[in-house]
Scaffold this active site. Structure first.
Site, PDB file in Angstrom:
ATOM      1  N   ILE A 173       0.902  -1.088   0.097  1.00  0.00           N
ATOM      2  CA  ILE A 173       0.047  -0.007  -0.110  1.00  0.00           C
ATOM      3  C   ILE A 173       0.919   1.195   0.141  1.00  0.00           C
ATOM      4  O   ILE A 173       1.680   1.487   0.995  1.00  0.00           O
ATOM      5  CB  ILE A 173      -1.094  -0.129   1.065  1.00  0.00           C
ATOM      6  CG1 ILE A 173      -1.890   1.075   1.140  1.00  0.00           C
ATOM      7  CG2 ILE A 173      -0.250  -0.325   2.400  1.00  0.00           C
ATOM      8  CD1 ILE A 173      -3.327   0.858   0.435  1.00  0.00           C
ATOM      9  N   ALA A 174       0.688   1.955  -0.977  1.00  0.00           N
ATOM     10  CA  ALA A 174       1.659   3.182  -1.322  1.00  0.00           C
ATOM     11  C   ALA A 174       1.093   4.738  -1.012  1.00  0.00           C
ATOM     12  O   ALA A 174       0.516   4.844  -2.336  1.00  0.00           O
ATOM     13  CB  ALA A 174       2.396   2.755  -2.712  1.00  0.00           C
ATOM     14  N   MET A 175       1.164   5.088  -0.226  1.00  0.00           N
ATOM     15  CA  MET A 175       0.805   6.276   0.284  1.00  0.00           C
ATOM     16  C   MET A 175       1.954   7.513   0.259  1.00  0.00           C
ATOM     17  O   MET A 175       1.867   8.445  -0.458  1.00  0.00           O
ATOM     18  CB  MET A 175      -0.032   6.610   1.745  1.00  0.00           C
ATOM     19  CG  MET A 175      -1.136   5.427   1.619  1.00  0.00           C
ATOM     20  SD  MET A 175      -1.927   5.991   3.341  1.00  0.00           S
ATOM     21  CE  MET A 175      -2.809   4.496   3.478  1.00  0.00           C
TER      22      MET A 175
ATOM     23  N   GLU B  48       2.587  11.787  16.922  1.00  0.00           N
ATOM     24  CA  GLU B  48       2.119  13.080  17.017  1.00  0.00           C
ATOM     25  C   GLU B  48       0.789  13.275  16.178  1.00  0.00           C
ATOM     26  O   GLU B  48      -0.319  14.052  16.924  1.00  0.00           O
ATOM     27  CB  GLU B  48       2.948  14.061  16.732  1.00  0.00           C
ATOM     28  CG  GLU B  48       4.187  14.134  17.701  1.00  0.00           C
ATOM     29  CD  GLU B  48       5.247  13.121  17.275  1.00  0.00           C
ATOM     30  OE1 GLU B  48       5.129  12.020  16.387  1.00  0.00           O
ATOM     31  OE2 GLU B  48       6.360  13.148  17.900  1.00  0.00           O
TER      32      GLU B  48
ATOM     33  N   GLY C   3       0.962   6.370  10.566  1.00  0.00           N
ATOM     34  CA  GLY C   3       0.631   7.629  11.389  1.00  0.00           C
ATOM     35  C   GLY C   3       1.541   7.924  12.393  1.00  0.00           C
ATOM     36  O   GLY C   3       1.571   7.325  13.358  1.00  0.00           O
TER      37      GLY C   3
ATOM     38  N   GLU D 290      -5.270  -0.793  10.285  1.00  0.00           N
ATOM     39  CA  GLU D 290      -3.686  -0.817  10.274  1.00  0.00           C
ATOM     40  C   GLU D 290      -3.114  -0.104  11.737  1.00  0.00           C
ATOM     41  O   GLU D 290      -2.114  -1.136  12.338  1.00  0.00           O
ATOM     42  CB  GLU D 290      -3.212   0.211   9.244  1.00  0.00           C
ATOM     43  CG  GLU D 290      -1.762   0.053   9.148  1.00  0.00           C
ATOM     44  CD  GLU D 290      -1.313   0.987   7.921  1.00  0.00           C
ATOM     45  OE1 GLU D 290      -2.094   1.554   7.129  1.00  0.00           O
ATOM     46  OE2 GLU D 290      -0.044   1.514   7.830  1.00  0.00           O
ATOM     47  N   ARG D 291      -3.724   0.675  12.111  1.00  0.00           N
ATOM     48  CA  ARG D 291      -3.293   1.253  13.594  1.00  0.00           C
ATOM     49  C   ARG D 291      -3.321   0.148  14.575  1.00  0.00           C
ATOM     50  O   ARG D 291      -2.582  -0.004  15.485  1.00  0.00           O
ATOM     51  CB  ARG D 291      -3.931   2.244  13.688  1.00  0.00           C
ATOM     52  CG  ARG D 291      -3.378   3.629  12.962  1.00  0.00           C
ATOM     53  CD  ARG D 291      -3.728   4.945  12.816  1.00  0.00           C
ATOM     54  NE  ARG D 291      -3.211   5.865  11.975  1.00  0.00           N
ATOM     55  CZ  ARG D 291      -4.024   6.890  11.558  1.00  0.00           C
ATOM     56  NH1 ARG D 291      -5.200   7.295  11.806  1.00  0.00           N
ATOM     57  NH2 ARG D 291      -3.121   7.433  10.694  1.00  0.00           N
TER      58      ARG D 291
END
Ligand SMILES: Cc1cc2nc3c(=O)[nH]c(=O)nc-3n(C[C@H](O)[C@H](O)[C@H](O)COP(=O)(O)OP(=O)(O)OC[C@H]3O[C@@H](n4cnc5c(N)ncnc54)[C@H](O)[C@@H]3O)c2cc1C
Length: 380
Positions: free
Chosen positions: A123-125, A370, A367, A245-246
């Site tokens: 997955i490419a962001m 912060e 992510g 994902e998190r």
């Protein structure tokens, strides 16, 4: 002292045994080579597929295991405990995008091959100028007859070297401001003109995991590879997939912390200083007590999040709390455990040293922590 996660059941215990045996027999003996070549062996993917370790929470009708997030959690935990970095989670993350936004034809086309490990997903962001702030995405996908013409680059892409199916975040409307005009398209990059791969990025840890730059120079992608009924939904899609994902990064963080405490407890019982085991020093006992308590509190919060996810109730804020707090906690625990290993803790020969370096990225990717605090803060 034994604590049992409430989401575990007999079937998951059996599954855990199978996963653990597979990792020990098939992946652990290859670790020195994976680290040296900076990527898993290519056939690790089809091996994992044949053993039923890929897409465990995808419905059977699409070739998946027909399980739920608990099955994925078991795999992530067992990989973390073994210190093996294999991007089956990224495979699952991409599969979830396809499941949620793909057409029936897209699901049938891609998911069974991903489940067998014939297609390796990424997955490419992230881009050189767009990490935390996805408004900076510049990779463009401009309609040209029956294709998107893709130009741009991505960086830090897990599974990048082996990737044969990529969920690519692109700007389909360059004139749309900020987060508008972003879409996710599926690229099958093998043997495609204009696609190239950078050398593996030299990281401080996770050396057995491939992390690469991807380059797109006029790559043609069929219009039918857009995810979702229309262009411009990419940011919304990413935001609704990120809690999964998190949460899984949090799963890895807790499992890694627990394993560090287990191995350090053993070490401080065996290692002697001043005529007695290190554990006889009050400071050692206090540090181990603190770490063990942190692990237990973390585990109980994590289990509550898994339970909420299973019930379809895990909100983005709670997922952000789990990601931020449990990975911060992990890094603290790992640092204390490394300290108790003395000089051996600084030697890469010792698993605790590798775990310390490997886990550091948990506070950065999926992510930055912060950004998680911003999400939590904004919800107040
Ligand atoms: C090993 C590894 C694997 C990765 N795998 C993938 C992958 O598979 N796919 C993918 O797309 N990306 C991947 N990434 C990229 C990762 O998601 C980004 O590195 C991350 O989102 C941070 O972006 P950045 O590196 O550009 O840092 P920046 O956005 O430049 O941020 C730098 C730092 O600034 C601070 N900061 C940023 N925003 C805020 C804010 N709003 N408030 C306060 N402080 C802030 C944080 O401390 C942050 O760490 C991976 C990265 C690594 C290292």
């Amino acid at each position: 002292m034994t604590y049992q996660s409430p989401w575990m059941n007999d079937e998951l215990h059996m599954f855990r045994k199978t996963v653990r045996r597979f990792i020990q027999e098939e992946f652990l003996p290859c670790q020195a080579r994976w680290r040296q070549q900076r990527r898993p062996d290519a056939d690790a993917w089809t091996q994992a597929g044949a053993a039923g370790l890929l897409l465990t929470d995808v419905p059977e009708e699409y070739g998946g295991g027909g399980g739920n997030i608990a099955h994925e959690a078991v795999i992530v935990e067992e990989l973390a405990r073994a210190g093996v970095h294999f991007g089956s989670l990224n495979q699952s993350i991409l599969a979830h995008y396809i499941l949620a936004y793909g057409t029936e034809e897209q699901k049938q086309n891609w998911l069974p091959r991903m489940a067998r490990g014939e297609l390796v997903g990424a997955i490419a962001m992230t881009e050189p100028g767009a990490g935390s702030d996805l408004q900076g995405i510049k990779t463009s996908a401009v309609r040209h007859d029956d294709c998107f013409m893709v130009n741009g680059s991505k960086t830090f892409i897990t599974n990048g070297a082996h990737a044969s199916i990529i969920g690519l975040a692109v700007k389909t409307d360059m004139s749309a401001p900020g987060l508008k005009g972003i879409s996710v398209i599926i690229v099958e990059p093998r043997d495609v003109v204009g696609y190239s791969l950078g050398a593996p990025l030299e990281k401080i840890g996770m050396h057995g995991q491939d992390t690469c730059e991807l380059f797109f120079d006029g790559v043609r992608v069929p219009i039918g590879n857009l995810l979702g009924p229309a262009e411009g939904n990419g940011f919304r899609q990413m935001m609704s997939q990120l809690p999964y994902e998190r949460l899984m990064v949090a799963v890895s963080a807790v499992a890694t912390s627990e394993e560090a405490v287990r191995m350090t407890t053993k070490y401080v019982k065996e290692r002697r200083a001043f005529g007695a085991p290190l554990l006889d020093l009050q400071n050692t006992r206090f540090k181990m007590a603190e770490c063990q308590t942190a692990c237990r509190i973390g585990r109980i919060f994590l289990d509550d999040c898994i339970d909420s996810f299973l019930k379809g109730r895990l909100d983005a804020t709670t997922a952000a709390m789990a990601k931020y707090w449990l990975t911060d906690c992990e890094c603290h625990v790992l640092d204390e455990c490394l300290q108790l290993h003395g000089g051996y803790g600084y030697s890469i020969e010792y698993p605790i040293a590798r775990m310390w370096a490997d886990s550091r990225v948990h506070r950065i990717y999926a992510g930055a922590n912060e950004v998680m605090k911003e999400i939590i803060g904004c919800s107040l």
